[in-house]
Scaffold this active site. Structure first.
Site, PDB file in Angstrom:
ATOM      1  N   LYS A  45       0.904  -1.225  -0.116  1.00  9.58           N
ATOM      2  CA  LYS A  45      -0.112  -0.024   0.010  1.00  9.58           C
ATOM      3  C   LYS A  45       0.925   1.258   0.068  1.00  9.58           C
ATOM      4  O   LYS A  45       0.775   2.329  -0.970  1.00  9.58           O
ATOM      5  CB  LYS A  45      -0.862   0.063   1.277  1.00  9.58           C
ATOM      6  CG  LYS A  45      -1.634   1.280   1.609  1.00  9.58           C
ATOM      7  CD  LYS A  45      -2.554   1.533   2.684  1.00  9.58           C
ATOM      8  CE  LYS A  45      -1.924   1.921   3.991  1.00  9.58           C
ATOM      9  NZ  LYS A  45      -1.596   2.948   4.167  1.00  9.58           N
ATOM     10  N   ASN A  46       1.849   1.417   0.898  1.00  4.69           N
ATOM     11  CA  ASN A  46       2.743   2.338   0.803  1.00  4.69           C
ATOM     12  C   ASN A  46       3.803   2.609  -0.036  1.00  4.69           C
ATOM     13  O   ASN A  46       4.060   3.625  -0.181  1.00  4.69           O
ATOM     14  CB  ASN A  46       3.258   2.487   2.388  1.00  4.69           C
ATOM     15  CG  ASN A  46       2.310   2.778   3.433  1.00  4.69           C
ATOM     16  OD1 ASN A  46       0.980   3.019   3.149  1.00  4.69           O
ATOM     17  ND2 ASN A  46       2.464   2.531   4.823  1.00  4.69           N
ATOM     18  N   CYS A  57      -6.075   8.003   8.840  1.00  3.59           N
ATOM     19  CA  CYS A  57      -6.403   7.413   9.948  1.00  3.59           C
ATOM     20  C   CYS A  57      -6.458   8.536  11.234  1.00  3.59           C
ATOM     21  O   CYS A  57      -5.387   9.479  11.045  1.00  3.59           O
ATOM     22  CB  CYS A  57      -5.539   6.318  10.436  1.00  3.59           C
ATOM     23  SG  CYS A  57      -5.959   4.957   9.462  1.00  3.59           S
ATOM     24  N   ARG A 112      -1.491  15.350  12.268  1.00  6.23           N
ATOM     25  CA  ARG A 112      -0.385  14.813  11.258  1.00  6.23           C
ATOM     26  C   ARG A 112      -0.353  16.146  10.241  1.00  6.23           C
ATOM     27  O   ARG A 112      -0.737  16.104   9.299  1.00  6.23           O
ATOM     28  CB  ARG A 112      -0.924  13.763  10.678  1.00  6.23           C
ATOM     29  CG  ARG A 112      -1.162  12.690  11.642  1.00  6.23           C
ATOM     30  CD  ARG A 112      -1.651  11.236  10.989  1.00  6.23           C
ATOM     31  NE  ARG A 112      -0.831  10.486  10.105  1.00  6.23           N
ATOM     32  CZ  ARG A 112      -0.814   9.555   9.195  1.00  6.23           C
ATOM     33  NH1 ARG A 112      -2.388   9.070   9.115  1.00  6.23           N
ATOM     34  NH2 ARG A 112      -0.077   9.219   8.579  1.00  6.23           N
ATOM     35  N   ASP A 147       4.053   1.260  12.270  1.00  6.08           N
ATOM     36  CA  ASP A 147       2.945   0.599  11.591  1.00  6.08           C
ATOM     37  C   ASP A 147       2.939  -0.843  12.117  1.00  6.08           C
ATOM     38  O   ASP A 147       1.791  -1.483  11.744  1.00  6.08           O
ATOM     39  CB  ASP A 147       3.017   0.630  10.034  1.00  6.08           C
ATOM     40  CG  ASP A 147       2.869   2.157   9.674  1.00  6.08           C
ATOM     41  OD1 ASP A 147       3.129   2.394   8.450  1.00  6.08           O
ATOM     42  OD2 ASP A 147       2.325   2.904  10.517  1.00  6.08           O
ATOM     43  N   ARG A 199      -8.428  -0.956   4.320  1.00  8.54           N
ATOM     44  CA  ARG A 199      -8.059   0.227   3.818  1.00  8.54           C
ATOM     45  C   ARG A 199      -6.327  -0.274   3.276  1.00  8.54           C
ATOM     46  O   ARG A 199      -5.757   0.147   2.742  1.00  8.54           O
ATOM     47  CB  ARG A 199      -7.768   1.445   4.844  1.00  8.54           C
ATOM     48  CG  ARG A 199      -9.350   2.189   4.998  1.00  8.54           C
ATOM     49  CD  ARG A 199      -9.003   3.423   5.627  1.00  8.54           C
ATOM     50  NE  ARG A 199      -7.903   4.085   4.948  1.00  8.54           N
ATOM     51  CZ  ARG A 199      -6.946   4.679   5.823  1.00  8.54           C
ATOM     52  NH1 ARG A 199      -7.027   4.880   6.907  1.00  8.54           N
ATOM     53  NH2 ARG A 199      -5.778   5.507   5.225  1.00  8.54           N
TER      54      ARG A 199
HETATM   55  C1  EPZ Z   1       3.508   7.113   6.058  1.00  2.00           C
HETATM   56  O1  EPZ Z   1       2.832   8.293   6.608  1.00  2.00           O
HETATM   57  C2  EPZ Z   1       2.848   5.919   6.295  1.00  2.00           C
HETATM   58  N1  EPZ Z   1       1.854   6.080   5.259  1.00  2.00           N
HETATM   59  C3  EPZ Z   1       2.151   5.755   7.548  1.00  2.00           C
HETATM   60  O2  EPZ Z   1       1.544   4.359   7.563  1.00  2.00           O
HETATM   61  C4  EPZ Z   1       3.319   5.345   8.560  1.00  2.00           C
HETATM   62  O3  EPZ Z   1       2.803   5.220  10.069  1.00  2.00           O
HETATM   63  C5  EPZ Z   1       4.365   6.830   8.551  1.00  2.00           C
HETATM   64  O4  EPZ Z   1       4.904   7.068   7.249  1.00  2.00           O
HETATM   65  C6  EPZ Z   1       5.441   6.741   9.417  1.00  2.00           C
HETATM   66  O5  EPZ Z   1       6.089   5.485   9.273  1.00  2.00           O
HETATM   67  C7  EPZ Z   1       1.960   5.875   3.896  1.00  2.00           C
HETATM   68  O6  EPZ Z   1       3.085   5.840   3.239  1.00  2.00           O
HETATM   69  C8  EPZ Z   1       0.965   6.340   3.057  1.00  2.00           C
HETATM   70  P1  EPZ Z   1       5.420  10.854   7.783  1.00  2.00           P
HETATM   71  P2  EPZ Z   1       3.336  10.089   6.465  1.00  2.00           P
HETATM   72  O7  EPZ Z   1       5.231  12.068   6.969  1.00  2.00           O
HETATM   73  O8  EPZ Z   1       4.102  10.117   5.328  1.00  2.00           O
HETATM   74  C9  EPZ Z   1       5.214  14.145  11.261  1.00  2.00           C
HETATM   75  C10 EPZ Z   1      -0.143   2.833   7.774  1.00  2.00           C
HETATM   76  O9  EPZ Z   1      -0.697   2.280   8.630  1.00  2.00           O
HETATM   77  N2  EPZ Z   1       5.230  15.318  10.346  1.00  2.00           N
HETATM   78  O10 EPZ Z   1       6.944  10.277   7.859  1.00  2.00           O
HETATM   79  O11 EPZ Z   1       2.153  10.617   6.694  1.00  2.00           O
HETATM   80  C11 EPZ Z   1       4.001  13.315  11.500  1.00  2.00           C
HETATM   81  O12 EPZ Z   1       2.972  14.186  12.197  1.00  2.00           O
HETATM   82  C12 EPZ Z   1       0.230   4.402   7.725  1.00  2.00           C
HETATM   83  O13 EPZ Z   1       0.012   2.410   6.594  1.00  2.00           O
HETATM   84  C13 EPZ Z   1       5.250  16.592  10.466  1.00  2.00           C
HETATM   85  O14 EPZ Z   1       5.346  16.939  11.645  1.00  2.00           O
HETATM   86  O15 EPZ Z   1       4.215   9.907   7.691  1.00  2.00           O
HETATM   87  C14 EPZ Z   1       4.376  12.313  12.134  1.00  2.00           C
HETATM   88  O16 EPZ Z   1       4.471  12.494  13.434  1.00  2.00           O
HETATM   89  C15 EPZ Z   1      -0.202   5.358   9.004  1.00  2.00           C
HETATM   90  N3  EPZ Z   1       5.068  17.443   9.650  1.00  2.00           N
HETATM   91  C16 EPZ Z   1       5.782  11.945  11.560  1.00  2.00           C
HETATM   92  O17 EPZ Z   1       6.419  13.344  11.243  1.00  2.00           O
HETATM   93  C17 EPZ Z   1       4.954  16.943   8.223  1.00  2.00           C
HETATM   94  O18 EPZ Z   1       4.915  17.827   7.298  1.00  2.00           O
HETATM   95  C18 EPZ Z   1       5.873  10.885  10.663  1.00  2.00           C
HETATM   96  O19 EPZ Z   1       5.289  11.213   9.551  1.00  2.00           O
HETATM   97  C19 EPZ Z   1       5.222  15.747   7.958  1.00  2.00           C
HETATM   98  C20 EPZ Z   1       5.185  14.740   9.005  1.00  2.00           C
END
Ligand code: EPZ
Length: 417
Positions: A22-23, A116, A121, A305, A397
């Site tokens: 998915k990711n 989710c 986020r 995850d 999902r």
């Molecule tokens: C990806 O989400 C994954 N989703 C998530 O998987 C996964 O939990 C996450 O990476 C962390 O590994 C997909 O790939 C589609 P991040 P993403 O930007 O890109 C903060 C699942 O279950 N942050 O690395 O949204 C954020 O709040 C899903 O498959 C900022 O502060 O994750 C978080 O605390 C759930 N500002 C942390 O960084 C930003 O602009 C990690 O977020 C972006 C992120």
């Protein structure tokens, strides 16, 4: 609302092939619009998030069709640069289309993404990266209006190795003049799969999997074929299910390295693990022990995850298991549901302490999010009696026919629409 009735206590046995990721596929589906071309995505998982991405592509004027495990995208007819609120609310990854639309059309209108409920986020790092490439972004009332007079390659240093911000910057940089160097980039295997696809699409992109990703130039191709990598979190989830029930399960066509942190935690708990070049077998015959402290971190650290699913495997383990969730603020929503089944878990801030119990009992529980839902299924498989799981739509999902996969291993699950 879909419901699953799980009768626990049956050990799992057999071989399973794990779904496409998915990711990995979601950012690739966004990337397919960077230039007008035809893309064939093989091993594309049947997930509601993938359907949501196909709806966005169709709304933008592209063709997006599925034939078996292959999705065909034709982005030559793209004729819009906006994405309506209802499509954006479907999933967090919709925001990745922003970088792709800017690279293609140099203007975009969309709202903040959904997905989710795992705590705040923000997308500030995404917007910062796009602004440094020259995009003017106006944020008002939850909407984003973006324009650029030609994106310019530059150095982007991410203050946190955000997966989404890295992907958005990579896509936008494909439409920029000159070289872009992203430092402190996310290193997840999904980013490597995106680089493979972008290279086939005509981008000169290097360094994915390391903290420095370079994009320098783009020679658009007309047709691209890509096999989506196997889902490392679905692999980790299957292993955790086998750990809660006992038995012996082999995952086929997987790269063990992609989820090694989860596999070694299970090994540390007493699971017998056999790794081969493209398969992993787990065998569990005794009561497990608590693992070393589990701390979630960006890749190659322990994946957030897989935290709920490993927690499910620790509920009946001897001793005390300690989890520290560093990535997402609200990623313990599954805990109160697990406690309905007799689990002993206490939470203080980002730390969850699991004290192993002799047995879990079937109960009425609700899935709170995708991975939390998978953890409830894993716990229910190892519980005595029947568990009713509500809101299993969350699970669809990210998992393709999860119930059927588990039933092929001997699980007793009944689905009610
Ligand atoms: C990806 O989400 C994954 N989703 C998530 O998987 C996964 O939990 C996450 O990476 C962390 O590994 C997909 O790939 C589609 P991040 P993403 O930007 O890109 C903060 C699942 O279950 N942050 O690395 O949204 C954020 O709040 C899903 O498959 C900022 O502060 O994750 C978080 O605390 C759930 N500002 C942390 O960084 C930003 O602009 C990690 O977020 C972006 C992120």
């Amino acid at each position: 609302m879909s419901i699953w009735r799980v009768s626990g206590g049956k050990k799992l046995y057999g071989d399973i092939k794990i779904q496409g990721s998915k990711n990995a596929v979601l950012p690739i589906m966004a990337a397919a619009i960077i230039t007008g071309c035809e893309t064939e995505l093989i091993n594309c998982p049947r997930l509601s998030d993938v359907e949501a991405a196909m709806s966005i592509l169709r709304y933008l004027g592209c063709k997006a069709e599925r034939d078996g495990d292959t999705v065909y995208i034709d982005s030559r007819g793209m004729n819009r640069t906006d994405i309506p609120h209802d499509l954006m609310r479907e999933m967090r990854s919709s925001v990745i289309f922003l970088g792709a639309i800017l690279a293609r059309a140099h203007k975009a209108e969309l709202s903040y993404p959904g997905g989710c409920e795992l705590g705040p986020r923000p997308i500030d790092l995404h917007l910062e990266a796009l602004r440094s490439l020259g995009a003017e972004i106006n944020e008002q009332g939850g909407s984003l209006t973006c324009r650029d007079n030609g994106l310019k390659g530059t150095g982007i240093n991410l203050s946190f190795p955000s997966v989404g911000a890295t992907e958005n910057a990579m896509l936008a940089a494909c439409g920029a003049e000159g070289e872009t160097i992203i430092t402190n980039a996310a290193r997840e295997p999904d980013i490597v799969d995106l680089q493979v696809y972008l290279s086939k699409l005509g981008a000169s992109v290097n360094g994915a999997g390391t903290s420095t990703v370079t994009i320098s130039g783009f020679m658009p191709q007309k047709q691209v074929g890509h096999r989506v990598m196997t889902d490392r979190i679905a692999s980790a989830t299957a292993l955790c299910c086998a750990a809660t029930t006992g038995g012996s399960v082999t995952l086929k066509s997987v790269d063990p390295a992609d989820f090694e942190t989860v596999t070694s935690a299970l090994e540390n708990m007493g699971c017998d693990i056999e790794r081969k070049s493209n398969s992993v077998r787990i065998t569990v015959s005794n009561r497990l022990c608590s693992p070393k402290p589990v701390v979630t971190r960006p890749y190659p650290g322990f994946p957030t995850d897989a935290q709920p699913q490993l927690m499910a495997a620790c509920l009946k383990a001897k001793g005390t298991s300690v989890f520290t969730e560093n990535i997402l603020d609200n990623r313990y929503r599954h805990v109160q549901e697990l406690c309905r089944m007799g689990a002993d878990i206490s939470i203080v801030g980002r730390v969850a302490v699991v004290t192993g119990v002799e047995e879990l009992l079937g109960a009425q529980v609700s899935a709170t999010d995708l991975r939390g839902g998978a953890a409830l299924v894993a716990a229910a498989l190892g519980a005595k009696g029947e568990t009713t799981i509500y809101d299993t739509g969350h699970i669809a999902r990210g998992y393709e026919e999860f119930d059927k996969m588990l039933m092929s291993l001997g699980a007793d699950i009944r689905y009610e629409a």
